[in-house]
Design an enzyme around this catalytic site. Structure first.
Site, short mmCIF file in Angstrom:
data_model
loop_
_atom_site.label_atom_id
_atom_site.label_comp_id
_atom_site.label_asym_id
_atom_site.label_seq_id
_atom_site.Cartn_x
_atom_site.Cartn_y
_atom_site.Cartn_z
N ARG A 225 -0.13 6.07 3.98
CA ARG A 225 -0.93 7.02 4.76
C ARG A 225 -1.25 6.40 6.11
O ARG A 225 -1.55 5.21 6.21
CB ARG A 225 -2.23 7.38 4.02
CG ARG A 225 -2.01 8.22 2.77
CD ARG A 225 -1.59 9.64 3.15
NE ARG A 225 -1.31 10.48 2.00
CZ ARG A 225 -0.12 10.69 1.48
NH1 ARG A 225 0.93 10.06 2.01
NH2 ARG A 225 0.06 11.51 0.48
N HIS A 273 8.07 10.54 8.45
CA HIS A 273 7.46 10.91 7.16
C HIS A 273 8.54 11.38 6.17
O HIS A 273 8.49 12.49 5.65
CB HIS A 273 6.40 11.99 7.35
CG HIS A 273 5.40 12.00 6.22
ND1 HIS A 273 4.08 12.34 6.40
CD2 HIS A 273 5.52 11.73 4.89
CE1 HIS A 273 3.44 12.28 5.25
NE2 HIS A 273 4.30 11.90 4.31
#
Length: 310
Positions: A225, A273
């Protein structure tokens, strides 16, 4: 009994899931009416990924659970209208994808592959890396993804230390836990892999103080994250040489703004991502199996604890 299942995610995901979910439901022995536009009061289960359409869960008075398509649910649990049980996505495809991405980039930094790829000027400069057993790798976060990555890295022979909030055990790895344990896990680490959840307790886990614990010239790999890292502290560590390179797949703002200094920094690799994308084929099997558990009166797997945030 026919179950009404609502698919509530962005438009681009629907064709792939429409192709896989019906077969998965049938294999699980479920009779399902899968739609994108059920009347809220008729919905039994919601398959969900955040998008502009569904933001208010209040009308779904019959819904037994919301099944997230994502492993991370920090952007979902803050929705105060979501009172139904929430499950997060854990499935073999997602796990394998993460393991492949992490081991690939750990090996890249361990072997010094960037130096060999970029050094094509005719200069013969053999630099032999240590064996994996002499490379200290720390994995922060030993949930399903972190544990799988730690296991894969120990299988390759790395000297692996893992850290998690609660005590875990992984064959071949040293596993630490608790607040003091994180410092011990980071001290002297040559490669750090971040796979912690995004919570108030984990924000800026890598900061000026913790980065100073790493071995000089360490590598940072973050597929977890964005908020796990203090961006300014990492940039300072890169500029000083405390960190040799950072490979980052997740960011505080996504897509990463074009003006962000990570893009231009010579010691940062940005990936968009992609480390652990949910694969519709394997995700469909997981969703169907979890709904089947619920219908049999069994506890659903991967239920989110609102207090811990995962």
């Amino acid at each position: 009994m026919v179950l009404n299942v609502l698919f509530a995610a962005r438009d681009g995901l629907w064709p792939d899931y429409e192709a896989h979910l019906p077969a998965a439901f049938a294999k699980a022995g479920l009779d399902v009416n899968l739609q994108r536009d059920h009347a809220p009061e008729d919905v039994d289960y919601i398959i969900f990924a955040p998008h502009d359409g569904l933001t208010d869960f209040t009308p779904f008075t019959r819904a037994k659970a919301v099944l997230s398509l994502w492993a991370g649910v920090e952007s979902i649990i803050v929705n105060e209208t979501l009172t139904q049980p929430l499950t997060r996505m854990v499935n073999p495809g997602l796990t394998r994808g993460m393991v492949e991405w992490v081991t690939g980039h750990v090996l890249r930094h361990h072997l010094g592959m960037d130096r060999q790829i970029l050094n094509q000027d005719g200069t013969w400069t053999p630099v032999v890396p240590p064996l994996a057993e002499d490379r200290k790798v720390t994995v922060l976060g030993l949930g399903a993804l972190g544990a799988a990555c730690a296991t894969a890295l120990t299988g390759l022979g790395f000297d692996v230390t893992g850290w998690s909030r609660s005590r875990k055990a992984i064959d071949g790895a040293q596993c630490l836990s608790g607040d003091a344990g994180m410092d011990d896990a980071l001290r002297g680490a040559e490669i750090v892999v971040l796979l912690l959840p995004d919570t108030a307790a984990t924000e800026n886990a890598l900061n000026t103080k913790s980065l100073a614990l790493l071995a000089k010239g360490a590598f940072v790999v973050n597929p977890g994250r964005g908020p796990l890292i203090d961006d300014d502290a990492l940039l300072a560590a890169l500029d000083s040489g405390q960190v040799a390179h950072a490979t980052l797949d997740v960011f505080r703002v996504e897509p990463l703004p074009a003006e962000h200094p990570f893009w231009a920094h010579p010691s940062v690799t940005v990936t968009p991502h992609i480390a652990a994308e949910t694969r519709p084929k394997t995700a469909a099997i997981e969703i169907a199996a979890n709904i089947a558990r619920s219908e049999r009166g069994e506890a659903m797997l991967h239920l989110v604890d609102r207090n811990t945030g995962y």
